[in-house]
Design a protein around this motif. Structure first.
Motif, PDB file in Angstrom:
ATOM      1  N   ARG A 192     -15.642   9.217   4.006  1.00 10.89           N
ATOM      2  CA  ARG A 192     -15.679   8.683   2.639  1.00 10.89           C
ATOM      3  C   ARG A 192     -14.636   7.589   2.397  1.00 10.89           C
ATOM      4  O   ARG A 192     -14.704   6.877   1.407  1.00 10.89           O
ATOM      5  N   ALA A 193     -13.655   7.490   3.289  1.00 17.52           N
ATOM      6  CA  ALA A 193     -12.575   6.501   3.114  1.00 17.52           C
ATOM      7  C   ALA A 193     -12.970   5.172   3.770  1.00 17.52           C
ATOM      8  O   ALA A 193     -13.924   5.102   4.544  1.00 17.52           O
ATOM      9  N   TRP A 194     -12.188   4.126   3.476  1.00 19.69           N
ATOM     10  CA  TRP A 194     -12.226   2.918   4.302  1.00 19.69           C
ATOM     11  C   TRP A 194     -11.394   3.217   5.546  1.00 19.69           C
ATOM     12  O   TRP A 194     -10.171   3.371   5.456  1.00 19.69           O
ATOM     13  N   VAL A 195     -12.063   3.328   6.679  1.00 18.13           N
ATOM     14  CA  VAL A 195     -11.416   3.751   7.919  1.00 18.13           C
ATOM     15  C   VAL A 195     -11.242   2.529   8.815  1.00 18.13           C
ATOM     16  O   VAL A 195     -12.190   1.760   9.014  1.00 18.13           O
ATOM     17  N   CYS A 196     -10.039   2.355   9.344  1.00 20.48           N
ATOM     18  CA  CYS A 196      -9.826   1.262  10.293  1.00 20.48           C
ATOM     19  C   CYS A 196     -10.550   1.596  11.600  1.00 20.48           C
ATOM     20  O   CYS A 196     -10.428   2.712  12.121  1.00 20.48           O
ATOM     21  N   VAL A 246     -18.915  -2.645   5.988  1.00 17.67           N
ATOM     22  CA  VAL A 246     -17.918  -3.115   6.963  1.00 17.67           C
ATOM     23  C   VAL A 246     -17.217  -4.326   6.361  1.00 17.67           C
ATOM     24  O   VAL A 246     -17.848  -5.148   5.701  1.00 17.67           O
ATOM     25  N   GLU A 247     -15.899  -4.422   6.567  1.00 22.09           N
ATOM     26  CA  GLU A 247     -15.129  -5.565   6.056  1.00 22.09           C
ATOM     27  C   GLU A 247     -13.922  -5.785   6.953  1.00 22.09           C
ATOM     28  O   GLU A 247     -13.409  -4.839   7.554  1.00 22.09           O
ATOM     29  N   ALA A 248     -13.466  -7.012   6.980  1.00 23.18           N
ATOM     30  CA  ALA A 248     -12.209  -7.316   7.667  1.00 23.18           C
ATOM     31  C   ALA A 248     -11.171  -7.685   6.630  1.00 23.18           C
ATOM     32  O   ALA A 248     -11.492  -8.268   5.587  1.00 23.18           O
ATOM     33  N   TRP A 249      -9.944  -7.291   6.872  1.00 24.06           N
ATOM     34  CA  TRP A 249      -8.811  -7.811   6.097  1.00 24.06           C
ATOM     35  C   TRP A 249      -7.656  -8.085   7.065  1.00 24.06           C
ATOM     36  O   TRP A 249      -7.305  -7.206   7.875  1.00 24.06           O
ATOM     37  N   THR A 251     -17.409   4.858  -2.657  1.00 24.82           N
ATOM     38  CA  THR A 251     -15.983   4.529  -2.529  1.00 24.82           C
ATOM     39  C   THR A 251     -15.733   3.117  -3.072  1.00 24.82           C
ATOM     40  O   THR A 251     -16.582   2.243  -2.959  1.00 24.82           O
ATOM     41  N   MET A 252     -14.546   2.914  -3.626  1.00 21.07           N
ATOM     42  CA  MET A 252     -14.182   1.610  -4.212  1.00 21.07           C
ATOM     43  C   MET A 252     -14.246   0.498  -3.152  1.00 21.07           C
ATOM     44  O   MET A 252     -14.190   0.779  -1.955  1.00 21.07           O
ATOM     45  N   PRO A 253     -14.319  -0.763  -3.595  1.00 21.11           N
ATOM     46  CA  PRO A 253     -14.291  -1.881  -2.636  1.00 21.11           C
ATOM     47  C   PRO A 253     -12.977  -1.900  -1.841  1.00 21.11           C
ATOM     48  O   PRO A 253     -11.948  -1.429  -2.338  1.00 21.11           O
ATOM     49  N   LEU A 254     -13.026  -2.470  -0.634  1.00 15.77           N
ATOM     50  CA  LEU A 254     -11.839  -2.488   0.229  1.00 15.77           C
ATOM     51  C   LEU A 254     -10.641  -3.136  -0.471  1.00 15.77           C
ATOM     52  O   LEU A 254      -9.508  -2.666  -0.333  1.00 15.77           O
ATOM     53  N   LEU A 255     -10.869  -4.206  -1.214  1.00 17.34           N
ATOM     54  CA  LEU A 255      -9.729  -4.888  -1.831  1.00 17.34           C
ATOM     55  C   LEU A 255      -9.048  -4.021  -2.884  1.00 17.34           C
ATOM     56  O   LEU A 255      -7.834  -4.087  -3.076  1.00 17.34           O
ATOM     57  N   ASP A 256      -9.807  -3.156  -3.566  1.00 18.44           N
ATOM     58  CA  ASP A 256      -9.185  -2.208  -4.504  1.00 18.44           C
ATOM     59  C   ASP A 256      -8.396  -1.169  -3.723  1.00 18.44           C
ATOM     60  O   ASP A 256      -7.327  -0.721  -4.142  1.00 18.44           O
ATOM     61  N   TRP A 257      -8.944  -0.754  -2.599  1.00 13.15           N
ATOM     62  CA  TRP A 257      -8.289   0.230  -1.723  1.00 13.15           C
ATOM     63  C   TRP A 257      -6.921  -0.285  -1.269  1.00 13.15           C
ATOM     64  O   TRP A 257      -5.922   0.426  -1.320  1.00 13.15           O
TER      65      TRP A 257
END
Ligand code: FES
Ligand SMILES: [Fe+2]
Length: 418
Positions: free
Chosen positions: A54-58, A156-159, A171-177
């Motif tokens: 459920r999380a943004w996982v690396c 999927v996203e890159a930061w 789950t919230m967007p990666l940038l909010d995370w």
């Protein structure tokens, strides 16, 4: 005589408030987590589902993804494929064919323009759409439209230098995370940095012990006497804004006694504070970033079992350093390996103590272990939330120069919520 049989389902202890009481308590009366959180296979399984699915996982470094290449990554109990389509856009899918569900790839592979199932050779474009179904329509079905059978997409996203996947749409967007972390690291321009070297080690400890050890410098003087010479206990500060991360900074990173960190050229364009500091961020749940003026050291944690974690260590360099000769890079690499070996010894020892000691959780030190309290609360929130949409982003310090640049009071319990 009649024997009454009750079939009450047994609730796992970590579904109760009692299990998390020490975590939910305020910092000054908090405790660490129950040893089960680190040692129980049942806790591990629930954590894979409740946190990692459920999380943004690396899932590695942004640079791992490339056109014509497919990456295979574990996320919780699932397997995910990551590709870049013709336009360079990142895509991710469950690693399962839409015909009869076969695993498409066992490991990273060069695929050209087609993802191909090994079973009956269905082929998919890099954007996941189904393009070929050999011999399938020799006897036509009543209705069959390839458009209905693309690979099942996931987020999927890159930061910066990192690649993230999230299996939940709630789950919230990666940038909010990430909260204010991108802003705090803006002057580094991390998206332009390039990996120089990676290596992997299996650690006989729960993934959370590795993260928690990274989050506190309480152990610095005793476990890392060498590191403590360049990263002195008294030069550590809170570096914490809102976001799903635990941060600290060392300002200044001194080169007085060892210059291992200074053999590579610094990045261009750093602001005054970034040019002399190391920023440390444990991004929940599974990636640990050490951002220095001339390199980033990344620890990416992949939980394998309750007591086993695969750790990938990567060194990522700014454009100014990527062509540096091996002689310039080697001291930086070996410095971190020496430090990391000391950490591995102590976390494996932590795991053994938690597994065999049967002791209740102990108190957290407010000066040094506030980040662990923050991290354990994030874990508790994910373990107990009905939906990831209910999980709050923890707050942080204001955006003042003192709190952002680590130039404020040290230690900073004044900034903590008492
Ligand atoms: S299961 Fe993939 S083509 Fe049949
Ligand atoms: Fe350490």
């Amino acid at each position: 005589m009649q024997i009454e049989v009750t079939s009450e389902p047994v609730r796992a202890p970590w579904t109760t408030d009692e299990f998390w009481a020490g975590t939910r308590a305020d910092l000054f009366s908090s405790t660490g987590m129950h040893p089960d959180a680190y040692t129980s296979p049942a806790f591990f399984d629930d954590e894979q589902t409740s946190v990692f699915e459920r999380a943004w996982v690396c899932v590695g470094l942004a640079a791992d993804a490339a056109p014509g290449r497919v990456l295979v990554r574990n996320v919780g109990s699932r397997s995910v494929l990551i590709s870049q389509d013709g336009d360079g856009e990142l895509r991710a899918f469950y690693n399962s064919c839409r015909h009869r569900g076969t695993e498409l790839y066992e490991c990273d592979a060069d695929v050209g323009t087609t993802l191909r199932c090994p079973y009956h050779r269905w082929g998919y474009n890099l954007d996941g759409s189904l393009k070929s179904t050999p011999r399938f329509e020799e006897v036509p079905r009543e209705s069959f439209d390839k458009a209905d059978y693309g690979l099942v997409p996931v987020r999927v996203e890159a930061w910066g230098v990192l690649l993230f996947v999230c299996l939940s749409d709630e789950t919230m967007p990666l940038l909010d995370w990430l909260g204010d972390l991108p802003e705090r690291m803006a002057s580094h321009g991390l998206e332009n940095w390039t990996p120089r070297h990676s290596q992997t080690v299996d650690i006989k400890a729960n993934w959370k012990l590795i993260s928690e050890n990274f989050q506190e410098y309480y152990h610095l003087g005793w476990v890392h006497p060498e590191l403590a010479k360049v990263s002195r206990v008294e030069d550590h500060y809170r570096f914490q804004g809102p976001g799903m991360y635990c941060g600290q900074t060392t300002t200044p990173v001194s080169g007085d006694e060892r210059d291992d960190w200074l053999t590579l050229p610094p990045a261009d364009g750093l602001d005054e504070s970034d040019a002399v500091s190391s920023r440390f961020a444990a991004i929940f749940p599974n990636v640990l970033l050490s951002v220095l003026p001339n390199h980033v050291f990344v620890l990416h944690l992949e939980p394998v079992e309750a007591g086993l974690t695969r750790e990938t260590c990567s060194w990522v360099l700014p454009p100014s350093g990527i062509d540096a000769p091996d002689e310039a890079f080697e001291p930086t690499r070996t410095f971190w390996l020496d430090v990391n070996d000391e950490d591995i010894d102590i976390v494996e020892r932590g795991q053994r103590g938690l597994t065999r000691g049967a002791v209740p959780p102990g108190p957290l030190a407010p000066r040094f272990e506030e980040p662990l309290h923050r991290f354990q609360r994030m874990l508790a929130d994910f373990m107990t939330a009905a939906s990831p949409a209910d999980v709050p982003v923890p707050g942080g310090d204001d955006g003042s120069v003192e709190s952002r640049l680590g130039a404020g009071e040290n230690p900073s319990p004044a900034l903590l919520d008492r």
